[in-house]
Write an enzyme that holds these catalytic residues in place. Structure first.
Site, PDB file in Angstrom:
ATOM      1  N   LYS A   1      34.804 -28.049 110.757  1.00 51.24           N
ATOM      2  CA  LYS A   1      34.982 -27.803 109.317  1.00 51.24           C
ATOM      3  C   LYS A   1      35.376 -26.343 109.102  1.00 51.24           C
ATOM      4  CE  LYS A   1      32.419 -28.488 104.960  1.00 51.24           C
ATOM      5  NZ  LYS A   1      31.120 -28.890 104.370  1.00 51.24           N
TER       6      LYS A   1
ATOM      7  N   SER B   1      31.410 -32.330 100.791  1.00 54.73           N
ATOM      8  CA  SER B   1      32.552 -31.473 101.024  1.00 54.73           C
ATOM      9  C   SER B   1      33.152 -31.572 102.430  1.00 54.73           C
ATOM     10  CB  SER B   1      32.163 -30.022 100.758  1.00 54.73           C
ATOM     11  OG  SER B   1      31.186 -29.602 101.691  1.00 54.73           O
TER      12      SER B   1
ATOM     13  N   SER C   1      26.747 -32.915 101.930  1.00 60.53           N
ATOM     14  CA  SER C   1      28.156 -32.727 102.295  1.00 60.53           C
ATOM     15  C   SER C   1      28.553 -33.271 103.658  1.00 60.53           C
ATOM     16  CB  SER C   1      28.521 -31.243 102.226  1.00 60.53           C
ATOM     17  OG  SER C   1      28.795 -30.873 100.898  1.00 60.53           O
TER      18      SER C   1
END
Lengths: 104, 487
Positions: free
Chosen positions: B79, B154, B178
Site C-alpha cells: 500500500k 482505504s 481499511s
C-alpha cells in the site's frame, strides 16, 4: 458543550490548521462540519465522569535499548526531498524584512 | 495453471525447491498486472525493474540459503502509505507527489529479507482516509468483481490486486477497517493484527492510536505466512510490542465446543438482507460442525462511529501538520512563509483530508478538547470494556463486515457522514486494539460477502486458526471466479 460552527469559526479553525480557504468553499464546508458535529454530539448522552480515558489501548512500558552509536542518514539523503534546499538547509520564503535570505 | 493462480505458500515452496525460478513467477505477475490493471487501477506504481532484480537475487542465491526464505520469489504489493526506498511513496496525495523516502519501512525491509519481490505500490484513499479508494488524488480503483463498483477502502488497491490475482499477497493498513472492509468487498482475506504487533516504522501516520499494518491474501494460510514475516518488536518503533509475535501462531483449535459470540448490536435490520443471509448460512455450517453460537452484547456499539471519528480526525490533524511545503513533497507559491504553508496545504490536500483536518483541529482547539477528544477517549474505554466482558463468555466474536454490498463508484461521494456510518462494524476492533480478520464466506448477487472475526488482544494466532477452520468449513475456493473478463 457542543455548538454548531459559524462561517467565522470555520475561518478561525482553517487558520489554525494552516489551510487557505476561499469564501466560495465556506458554506459547503461549514454545512458538512456541522452535520458531523451534530452527529457526534450523541456522546453527550453518556455519563463518563467516572471513566478513565484510554490513552494506550494495549498496556505498554517504554522499551529500552542499548545506547549505541549507529550510522544515520547522510545530510544530503535526509534533505533530498526538500522542494528548495541549499548548503544543507531547507529554504523557505522570507520571514523578516532585510537583506539576504536567498540561497547562493 | 499459471503461478498467478498459486498461493504464496505454494510459490515459495516451489522456488525454494528450485522447481520454478523467481524470475518466472515475477514475469507472470507483471504480465497479469499489465493485462488487467488498466481496467482495475490497483497500482499507483509498478516496479518492474526492481522486482526483476529482486527475483534475480533470489535465483542466484546458493540453494541452501534460498531454502531459508519464507517468501522466496513471492510477488507482494505494498500500500502506498508504506515507505519504500527505491520507489515513490505518495499516500495517494498530491502533497507527496515526487516524494522518495530515504529508507524502507520495517515491514518492507522484512519482506525483502524474506525473499519477497515487491512489484509495486497500491492505490488508497488519500492518506488512508476513506472507504472506497475513490478519494485517491490520482485515480479510483475498481472492484475486480464488477468494474462499476468500488473495491472498498482505504486499502482498495491492495485488495483489488489480490482479488484479480495480480499478486498473492499485499500489505494494507487498517485504522478503522481499511484492510477488512476492502477484503470483504473484494472477496479476499484481510487481517488487522493486535495494536502494536506489527511495526509502524515507515507507515505514513494517520491516527497513531489506531493505525496497524496487516496482510491481505487469498487464503488464511497465506495471511499467516505474511503476518509471521512482518510481526514482532522493532527498535525503530517504541509502540511495537515486545515479546514473541510468533507465539500461538501454530496453535491447534477445534470447532468442537468453540464458543462464537454473536453481538446482537451487529445483527440488526440495518444490514443488507443478502449479507445477513450469507452470514447466517456460514454460521449454520460452523454450528453443525460443533461450534456453539452464543448471543452477546456490546452495548456501546451505537457510539462507536462518533468515538472513532473524533479520535481519528484529532490525531490526523496533528499527524498531517508536517506537510508544510518545507521538508518534502510539493510547495506552492506564497507571499510569505504563512501564505506558503496555507497555499501548499490547500492545493496539496483533497477535500476529504481537509474536512478531517478541520474537524480534528477544532476538536483539539482550546475550549473543545474536553468535550471532544477527551470525551471520545473515555467512551473508548467503555467500548473496550464491552469486549472484555464479552470475551469472558466466548472465545471469539463473529459479525458481518459491512452493512452493504460494494456500492457503485460515485454513489456515496456527496455524503461524507453516510460513508462514515458504513464503518460501524469495523471501527470497534481498532478502538479496542483487538485483532480482527475477514474471511470470504459467500456471494450475493455476484458480489462477495466476508465474515469478520474478532479475538481478545494478542490472540492473533488463535484468530488465524479459527479463521482457517471457518474457511475449510464454509468451503470457499481460493480461486473463485471473478467478475467481468478477469476470470
Amino acid at each position: 458543550m457542543i455548538m454548531s460552527l459559524s462561517d467565522d469559526d470555520v475561518r478561525y479553525v482553517a487558520r489554525l490548521a494552516r489551510l487557505k480557504m476561499g469564501n466560495d468553499e465556506l458554506p459547503t464546508i461549514c454545512q458538512t462540519l456541522n452535520r458531523v458535529l451534530e452527529y457526534v454530539s450523541q456522546l453527550e448522552a453518556l455519563d463518563t465522569a467516572a471513566i478513565k480515558p484510554t490513552m494506550h489501548v494495549i498496556p505498554v512500558s517504554a522499551p529500552m535499548r542499548d545506547d549505541r552509536v549507529r550510522a544515520s542518514l547522510p545530510p544530503q539523503e535526509a534533505l533530498r526531498n526538500g522542494p528548495r534546499v541549499a548548503a544543507q538547509m531547507f529554504f523557505v520564503p522570507q520571514i523578516m524584512d532585510g537583506e539576504g535570505g536567498q540561497p547562493t | 495453471m499459471t503461478t498467478t493462480d498459486w498461493t504464496a505458500g505454494r510459490i515459495a515452496a516451489a522456488v525454494r525447491d528450485g522447481e520454478i525460478s523467481a524470475r518466472e513467477v515475477v514475469d507472470a505477475a507483471l504480465a497479469r498486472i499489465e493485462r488487467y490493471d488498466g481496467d482495475v487501477g490497483a497500482f499507483l506504481h509498478v516496479e518492474q525493474s526492481g522486482a526483476r532484480r529482486a527475483a534475480a537475487t533470489v535465483d542466484n542465491l546458493p540453494a541452501a540459503q534460498r531454502r531459508t526464505l519464507p517468501l522466496a520469489g513471492v510477488p507482494v504489493a505494498v500500500k502506498d502509505n508504506v515507505v519504500t526506498r527505491d520507489m515513490p511513496t505518495t499516500a495517494a496525495s498530491r502533497i507527496l507527489e515526487g516524494f522518495r523516502a530515504p529508507f524502507d519501512a520495517t515491514v518492507v525491509a522484512r519482506l525483502r529479507q524474506a525473499g519477497a519481490l515487491i512489484v509495486g505500490k497500491t492505490n488508497l484513499d488519500e492518506f488512508a482516509m476513506g472507504s472506497s479508494t475513490e478519494h485517491s488524488a490520482f485515480h479510483p480503483t475498481r472492484n475486480p468483481w464488477d468494474l462499476t463498483r468500488v473495491p472498498g477502502g482505504s486499502s482498495g488497491g491492495s485488495a483489488a490486486a489480490v482479488a484479480a490475482r495480480m499478486v498473492p499477497l499485499a500489505l494494507g493498513s487498517d485504522t478503522g477497517g481499511s484492510i477488512r472492509q476492502p477484503a470483504a468487498y473484494c472477496g479476499v482475506v484481510g487481517m488487522k493484527p493486535t495494536y502494536g504487533r506489527v511495526s509502524r516504522f515507515g507507515l505514513i501516520a494517520f491516527a497513531s492510536s489506531l493505525d496497524q499494518i496487516g496482510p491481505l491474501a487469498r487464503t488464511v494460510a497465506d495471511a499467516r505466512l505474511l503476518y509471521r514475516v512482518i510481526a514482532g518488536s522493532d527498535p525503530c518503533d517504541s509502540t511495537a510490542l515486545e515479546g514473541d509475535a510468533g507465539e500461538g501462531l501454530d496453535e491447534a483449535v477445534s470447532l468442537n465446543g468453540l464458543r462464537i459470540g454473536l453481538p446482537r448490536e451487529y445483527f440488526g435490520d440495518g444490514t443488507d438482507r443478502r449479507i445477513r443471509s450469507v452470514v447466517a448460512h456460514a454460521l449454520d455450517r460452523l454450528e453443525s460442525s460443533g461450534a456453539r453460537l452464543v448471543e452477546v452484547s456490546l452495548p456501546h456499539t451505537p457510539y462507536a462511529i462518533s468515538t472513532y471519528y473524533l479520535i481519528a480526525m484529532a490525531e490526523a490533524s496533528s499527524n498531517l501538520s508536517r506537510y508544510d511545503g518545507v521538508r518534502y513533497g510539493m510547495r506552492a507559491g506564497g507571499r510569505d512563509l504563512l501564505d506558503m504553508y496555507e497555499t501548499t496545504r490547500a492545493e496539496g490536500f483533497g477535500a476529504e483530508v481537509k474536512r478531517r483536518i478541520l474537524l480534528g483541529t477544532h476538536a483539539l482547539s482550546a475550549g473543545y478538547y474536553d468535550a471532544y477528544y477527551l470525551k471520545a477517549q473515555k467512551v473508548r474505554t467503555l467500548i473496550r470494556q464491552d469486549f472484555d466482558t464479552a470475551f469472558l463468555e466466548v472465545d471469539v466474536i463473529a459479525t458481518p463486515t459491512t452493512p452493504d454490498l460494494p456500492f457503485r463508484l460515485g454513489e456515496r461521494e456527496t455524503d461524507p457522514l453516510q460513508m462514515y456510518l458504513s464503518d460501524i462494524f469495523t471501527v470497534t476492533s481498532n478502538l479496542a486494539g483487538i485483532p480482527s480478520l475477514v474471511v470470504p464466506v459467500g456471494v450475493a448477487d455476484g458480489l462477495p460477502v466476508g465474515l469478520q472475526w474478532m479475538a481478545p488482544p494478542l490472540a492473533d494466532g488463535r484468530l488465524l486458526a479459527i479463521a482457517e477452520l471457518c474457511e475449510k468449513t464454509v468451503a470457499i475456493e481460493p480461486n473463485w471466479p471473478l467478475g467481468g473478463t478477469m476470470s
